[in-house]
Motif scaffolding. Structure first.
Motif, short mmCIF file in Angstrom:
data_model
loop_
_atom_site.label_atom_id
_atom_site.label_comp_id
_atom_site.label_asym_id
_atom_site.label_seq_id
_atom_site.Cartn_x
_atom_site.Cartn_y
_atom_site.Cartn_z
N ASN A 1 8.68 45.59 -46.87
CA ASN A 1 7.45 46.09 -46.25
C ASN A 1 7.67 47.51 -45.74
N THR A 2 6.78 48.40 -46.13
CA THR A 2 6.87 49.81 -45.72
C THR A 2 5.85 50.10 -44.63
N SER A 3 6.29 50.78 -43.59
CA SER A 3 5.37 51.17 -42.51
C SER A 3 5.89 52.45 -41.88
N THR A 4 5.07 53.05 -41.03
CA THR A 4 5.44 54.27 -40.32
C THR A 4 5.85 53.92 -38.90
N ILE A 5 6.97 54.49 -38.47
CA ILE A 5 7.40 54.34 -37.08
C ILE A 5 7.45 55.73 -36.43
N ASN A 6 7.36 55.75 -35.11
CA ASN A 6 7.15 57.01 -34.41
C ASN A 6 8.11 57.21 -33.24
N PRO A 7 9.35 57.61 -33.52
CA PRO A 7 10.22 58.07 -32.42
C PRO A 7 9.63 59.33 -31.79
N THR A 8 10.06 59.64 -30.59
CA THR A 8 9.58 60.83 -29.89
C THR A 8 10.75 61.76 -29.61
N LEU A 9 10.52 63.05 -29.76
CA LEU A 9 11.50 64.07 -29.43
C LEU A 9 11.01 64.85 -28.22
N VAL B 1 13.78 59.64 -28.19
CA VAL B 1 13.38 58.33 -27.69
C VAL B 1 13.27 57.41 -28.91
N ASP B 2 14.28 56.55 -29.08
CA ASP B 2 14.45 55.65 -30.21
C ASP B 2 14.86 56.41 -31.47
N ARG C 1 21.18 70.14 -31.04
CA ARG C 1 20.73 70.35 -29.66
C ARG C 1 20.57 69.02 -28.93
N ILE C 2 20.47 67.93 -29.66
CA ILE C 2 20.28 66.62 -29.04
C ILE C 2 21.50 66.27 -28.19
N ASP C 3 21.26 65.96 -26.93
CA ASP C 3 22.35 65.54 -26.05
C ASP C 3 22.01 64.26 -25.28
N GLY C 4 20.94 63.60 -25.70
CA GLY C 4 20.57 62.34 -25.08
C GLY C 4 19.72 61.49 -26.00
N VAL C 5 19.86 60.18 -25.88
CA VAL C 5 19.02 59.22 -26.60
C VAL C 5 18.57 58.17 -25.59
N ILE C 6 17.27 57.95 -25.52
CA ILE C 6 16.71 56.89 -24.68
C ILE C 6 16.26 55.77 -25.61
N LEU C 7 16.79 54.58 -25.39
CA LEU C 7 16.43 53.43 -26.21
C LEU C 7 15.45 52.55 -25.43
N THR C 8 14.24 52.40 -25.96
CA THR C 8 13.24 51.62 -25.23
C THR C 8 13.60 50.14 -25.20
N HIS C 9 14.33 49.68 -26.23
CA HIS C 9 14.77 48.28 -26.24
C HIS C 9 15.70 48.03 -27.41
N ASP D 1 15.55 46.20 -30.30
CA ASP D 1 15.16 45.84 -31.67
C ASP D 1 15.70 46.83 -32.69
N LEU D 2 15.98 46.32 -33.88
CA LEU D 2 16.69 47.09 -34.91
C LEU D 2 15.95 48.36 -35.32
N ASP D 3 14.62 48.30 -35.37
CA ASP D 3 13.88 49.49 -35.81
C ASP D 3 13.86 50.59 -34.74
N HIS D 4 14.40 50.30 -33.56
CA HIS D 4 14.49 51.29 -32.49
C HIS D 4 15.93 51.77 -32.27
N VAL D 5 16.89 50.88 -32.47
CA VAL D 5 18.29 51.24 -32.20
C VAL D 5 19.13 51.36 -33.48
#
Length: 247
Positions: free
Chosen positions: A21-29, A39-40, A63-71, A73-77
């Protein structure tokens, strides 16, 4: 294509292929001239696409020096090990303590136990079985360096407020970027064509708790909301959350 939400806030758009299944996911910078925080981080194997999305925002990946994981689940982490290895420098990893042991690998992710995977395979076509087995046989983990709590304001990019929103998972968090009044909802709610439609029942562990968590958003002044599944909501966002909180 990415979407610039405000100064220093970019919604990334990645294509996720999961079990056919293909879908769009939206991490935030979130970023400024010196620092950047993701973020994710999407699914395993998406590093090149994630890098391209970050650099499309005009931000060098290193430049990334931090990652915030909302939870957990595999599609986030799922991309966390790839991201940390690619950066090859100290990177802060933020998460809520309730989901910390799952992210660190001390406990099996709640939705991806061996029993759950076996049950999943029974429902899936044979042609995706190998992909699923490979995906779940070596789940990515990372050390959480900073635990975060409800109401805490992280001293990042003018202030990022942590909102503890359990239900989807025990340690789910959402974030509120104070300067731009942007809510980063994670999976606390999903959206469709700009309409907030609430937590996804199929993916939410404790629906009554998740619905109570979503009511917290009605107490904020939100200009725009980024849903990991569904993308940007920017029309009458406060009113949408107020109406949902009254139901």
């Amino acid at each position: 294509m990415n979407m610039k939400i405000a100064d220093g806030v970019e919604m990334l758009q990645l294509q996720m292929n999961m079990m056919g299944n293909t879908s769009t996911i939206n991490p935030t910078l979130l970023y400024d001239e010196n620092h950047a925080v993701l973020v994710d981080v999407g699914m395993p194997g998406e590093l090149d696409a994630l890098k391209a999305a970050v650099e499309q925002a005009g931000v060098p990946f290193n430049r990334i020096d931090g990652v915030i994981l909302t939870h957990q689940d595999l599609d986030h982490v799922g991309g966390i090990q790839d991201v940390l290895q690619a950066l090859d420098k100290p990177v802060e990893v933020y998460a809520h303590p309730e989901d910390q042991p799952y992210i660190e690998g001390d406990k099996e992710p709640i939705k991806m136990t061996r029993e759950n995977v076996d049950q999943l395979l029974e429902r899936l076509p044979q042609e995706v079985h190998e992909q699923v087995k490979t995906l779940f046989s070596n789940l990515p983990t990372a050390k959480v360096t900073e635990t975060v709590y409800d109401g805490e304001v992280l001293p990042l990019f003018g202030g990022v407020q942590v909102i503890y929103t359990p239900g989807h998972t025990p340690g789910h968090i959402s974030l509120y970027h104070q300067p731009s009044k942007t809510l980063i909802a994670g999976d606390a709610t999903v959206s469709e064509n700009g309409k907030i439609i609430g937590p996804n029942p199929q993916a939410t562990l404790e629906m009554p708790i998740a619905l109570d968590s979503e009511k917290k958003f009605a107490m904020l002044d939100i200009s725009k909301a980024i849903c990991y599944h569904g993308g940007l909501c920017e029309s009458n966002v406060n009113e949408q959350f107020r109406q949902r909180s009254e139901n």
